[in-house]
Design an enzyme around this catalytic site. Structure first.
Site, PDB file in Angstrom:
ATOM      1  N   SER A   1       0.619  -9.060   0.825  1.00 57.97           N
ATOM      2  CA  SER A   1      -0.848  -9.071   0.888  1.00 57.97           C
ATOM      3  C   SER A   1      -1.262  -8.974   2.346  1.00 57.97           C
ATOM      4  O   SER A   1      -0.575  -9.504   3.231  1.00 57.97           O
ATOM      5  CB  SER A   1      -1.365 -10.394   0.307  1.00 57.97           C
ATOM      6  OG  SER A   1      -2.700 -10.605   0.707  1.00 57.97           O
TER       7      SER A   1
ATOM      8  N   HIS B   1       0.836  -1.202   0.000  1.00 57.74           N
ATOM      9  CA  HIS B   1       0.000   0.000   0.000  1.00 57.74           C
ATOM     10  C   HIS B   1       0.875   1.258   0.000  1.00 57.74           C
ATOM     11  O   HIS B   1       0.535   2.265  -0.639  1.00 57.74           O
ATOM     12  CB  HIS B   1      -0.912   0.026   1.226  1.00 57.74           C
ATOM     13  CG  HIS B   1      -1.904  -1.092   1.267  1.00 57.74           C
ATOM     14  ND1 HIS B   1      -1.781  -2.159   2.115  1.00 57.74           N
ATOM     15  CD2 HIS B   1      -3.041  -1.302   0.555  1.00 57.74           C
ATOM     16  CE1 HIS B   1      -2.799  -2.991   1.930  1.00 57.74           C
ATOM     17  NE2 HIS B   1      -3.570  -2.486   0.994  1.00 57.74           N
TER      18      HIS B   1
ATOM     19  N   ARG C   1      -3.447 -10.579   3.619  1.00 60.82           N
ATOM     20  CA  ARG C   1      -3.827 -11.931   4.080  1.00 60.82           C
ATOM     21  C   ARG C   1      -2.613 -12.781   4.448  1.00 60.82           C
ATOM     22  O   ARG C   1      -2.786 -13.861   5.012  1.00 60.82           O
ATOM     23  CB  ARG C   1      -4.666 -12.628   3.013  1.00 60.82           C
ATOM     24  CG  ARG C   1      -6.054 -11.986   2.869  1.00 60.82           C
ATOM     25  CD  ARG C   1      -6.977 -12.806   1.979  1.00 60.82           C
ATOM     26  NE  ARG C   1      -8.347 -12.352   2.088  1.00 60.82           N
ATOM     27  CZ  ARG C   1      -8.967 -11.585   1.187  1.00 60.82           C
ATOM     28  NH1 ARG C   1      -8.329 -11.152   0.122  1.00 60.82           N
ATOM     29  NH2 ARG C   1     -10.226 -11.231   1.361  1.00 60.82           N
TER      30      ARG C   1
ATOM     31  N   GLN D   1     -18.213  -6.811  -1.280  1.00 66.02           N
ATOM     32  CA  GLN D   1     -17.341  -7.624  -2.121  1.00 66.02           C
ATOM     33  C   GLN D   1     -16.931  -8.947  -1.464  1.00 66.02           C
ATOM     34  O   GLN D   1     -16.134  -9.682  -2.019  1.00 66.02           O
ATOM     35  CB  GLN D   1     -16.107  -6.827  -2.557  1.00 66.02           C
ATOM     36  CG  GLN D   1     -15.103  -6.520  -1.459  1.00 66.02           C
ATOM     37  CD  GLN D   1     -14.046  -5.540  -1.936  1.00 66.02           C
ATOM     38  OE1 GLN D   1     -14.302  -4.367  -2.147  1.00 66.02           O
ATOM     39  NE2 GLN D   1     -12.827  -6.027  -2.113  1.00 66.02           N
TER      40      GLN D   1
ATOM     41  N   GLU E   1      -1.056  -4.091  -9.009  1.00 66.36           N
ATOM     42  CA  GLU E   1      -1.180  -5.130 -10.041  1.00 66.36           C
ATOM     43  C   GLU E   1      -1.378  -6.512  -9.425  1.00 66.36           C
ATOM     44  O   GLU E   1      -1.702  -7.448 -10.124  1.00 66.36           O
ATOM     45  CB  GLU E   1       0.084  -5.148 -10.922  1.00 66.36           C
ATOM     46  CG  GLU E   1       0.135  -4.003 -11.903  1.00 66.36           C
ATOM     47  CD  GLU E   1       1.310  -4.106 -12.867  1.00 66.36           C
ATOM     48  OE1 GLU E   1       2.238  -4.909 -12.598  1.00 66.36           O
ATOM     49  OE2 GLU E   1       1.312  -3.376 -13.858  1.00 66.36           O
TER      50      GLU E   1
ATOM     51  N   GLN F   1      -8.929  -7.214 -10.728  1.00 63.44           N
ATOM     52  CA  GLN F   1      -9.582  -6.013 -10.185  1.00 63.44           C
ATOM     53  C   GLN F   1      -9.133  -4.765 -10.956  1.00 63.44           C
ATOM     54  O   GLN F   1      -9.953  -3.910 -11.309  1.00 63.44           O
ATOM     55  CB  GLN F   1      -9.225  -5.884  -8.709  1.00 63.44           C
ATOM     56  CG  GLN F   1      -9.573  -4.539  -8.097  1.00 63.44           C
ATOM     57  CD  GLN F   1      -9.385  -4.530  -6.595  1.00 63.44           C
ATOM     58  OE1 GLN F   1     -10.205  -5.052  -5.887  1.00 63.44           O
ATOM     59  NE2 GLN F   1      -8.326  -3.914  -6.100  1.00 63.44           N
TER      60      GLN F   1
HETATM   61  O1  PAF Z   1      -8.108  -3.956  -3.335  1.00 58.57           O
HETATM   62  C1  PAF Z   1      -8.804  -3.582  -2.364  1.00 58.57           C
HETATM   63  O2  PAF Z   1      -8.299  -3.341  -1.273  1.00 58.57           O
HETATM   64  C2  PAF Z   1     -10.296  -3.432  -2.542  1.00 58.57           C
HETATM   65  O3  PAF Z   1     -10.811  -4.388  -3.404  1.00 58.57           O
HETATM   66  C3  PAF Z   1     -10.728  -2.005  -2.961  1.00 58.57           C
HETATM   67  C4  PAF Z   1     -10.181  -1.655  -4.345  1.00 58.57           C
HETATM   68  C5  PAF Z   1     -10.256  -1.003  -1.938  1.00 58.57           C
HETATM   69  C6  PAF Z   1     -12.257  -1.925  -3.052  1.00 58.57           C
HETATM   70  O4  PAF Z   1     -12.845  -2.233  -1.827  1.00 58.57           O
END
Ligand code: PAF
Length: 282
Positions: free
Chosen positions: A185, A37, A187, A61, A148, A153
């Site tokens: 990630s 991030h 996770r 989602q 990426e 997404q």
């Molecule tokens: O990649 C993510 O963290 C999520 O899918 C996003 C793009 C913030 C949408 O909730």
């Protein structure tokens, strides 16, 4: 860094940026921030004058039985990381601001949002497209950045922005990796120590398959070999697929391709993907 939780205050703050003639970047996240991030925030600082980061764990989602309730939430640590990374504004909408009572609208997509992840997670990309469309309307950024690592997404969002004529540049930022190559990630923290050590098989298997294909090796055999390697390493493989890098449809060896995989290690589902260069004949 300002932290804002209500829409009128967000609109005032972003309007002030625009009135000052500043270019605004948005980095949408679900929190539990890591180096991946921060690379998005850094790229955002290069692309714009002001960086807005959103943190919202989007229920729309997550499917039934997915990890919504145990998804890591670390608001204070995330806010500190973002302040250190010199983000300008943290947008932290509560769920009732994002989805007020009576909320009834959904962005539904086809094509690029089908297959791969969607086979395992029906409705997932409609949830992503809906929340990202809302974030775009709330923040009204000039540019938005996505990793990426979640390649499908990224492709879905590029398609939505094109289809809905949204005046937003979408920047895809290369996957950030641990020293051994595992994609960063949120996770990864679920992985037990031995599973974490075995998980490196995922980027390695993709790298081997990509190089084999780029050297003209048979695609089906390269994919089968990657699946086999992953299974032997202890993964349960959801898919390993080679697709067109833009449409995510059937690949054409003369165009850029992408090799994508999803596999479970001890209950933790990991995604990864690598570029596969077009094969030039002669
Ligand atoms: O990649 C993510 O963290 C999520 O899918 C996003 C793009 C913030 C949408 O909730």
């Amino acid at each position: 860094m300002q932290t804002i939780r209500d829409l009128p205050a967000l609109r005032d703050a972003t309007a002030a940026f625009r009135t000052a003639g500043e270019r605004v970047a948005l980095v949408p996240t679900m929190g539990a921030l890591h180096e991946g991030h921060l690379a998005l925030v850094e790229a955002a600082r290069r692309a714009a004058d002001r960086v807005v980061v959103s943190i919202f764990v989007n229920p729309m989602q997550f499917g039934a039985g997915e990890d919504l309730s145990r998804y890591p939430r670390r608001e204070q640590a995330d806010a500190r990381m973002l302040a250190d990374a010199k983000a300008d504004l943290l947008w932290l909408p509560p769920v009732e601001v994002m989805y007020p009572a009576g909320f009834a609208t959904r962005v539904t997509m086809t094509g690029v949002s089908e297959g791969l992840e969607a086979d395992q997670r029906p409705g997932h990309f409609d949830g992503v497209a809906t929340v990202v469309a809302k974030l775009f309307n709330q923040v009204r950024p000039d540019v938005a950045l996505f990793g990426e690592k979640d390649y499908q997404q990224l492709a879905v969002i590029r398609r939505m922005v094109t289809d809905l004529d949204l005046p937003i540049d979408i920047i895809g930022v290369p996957t950030q990796r641990e020293d051994d190559g595992l994609a960063r990630s949120s996770r990864n923290i679920y992985l037990a120590e031995d599973h974490r050590a075995q998980a490196v098989a995922l980027p390695r298997a993709l790298g081997v398959a990509a190089r084999t294909i780029e050297r003209g090796g048979e695609v089906a055999a390269a994919l089968a070999q990657a699946r086999d390697t992953l299974t032997q390493a202890g993964f349960e493989v959801d898919y390993v697929e080679l697709v067109d890098a833009v449409t995510l449809g059937a690949f054409d060896a003369a165009r850029p391709m992408r090799l994508l995989a999803a596999a479970r290690m001890g209950g933790t589902r990991l995604l990864d993907n690598v570029a596969v260069a077009p094969i030039t004949s002669g």
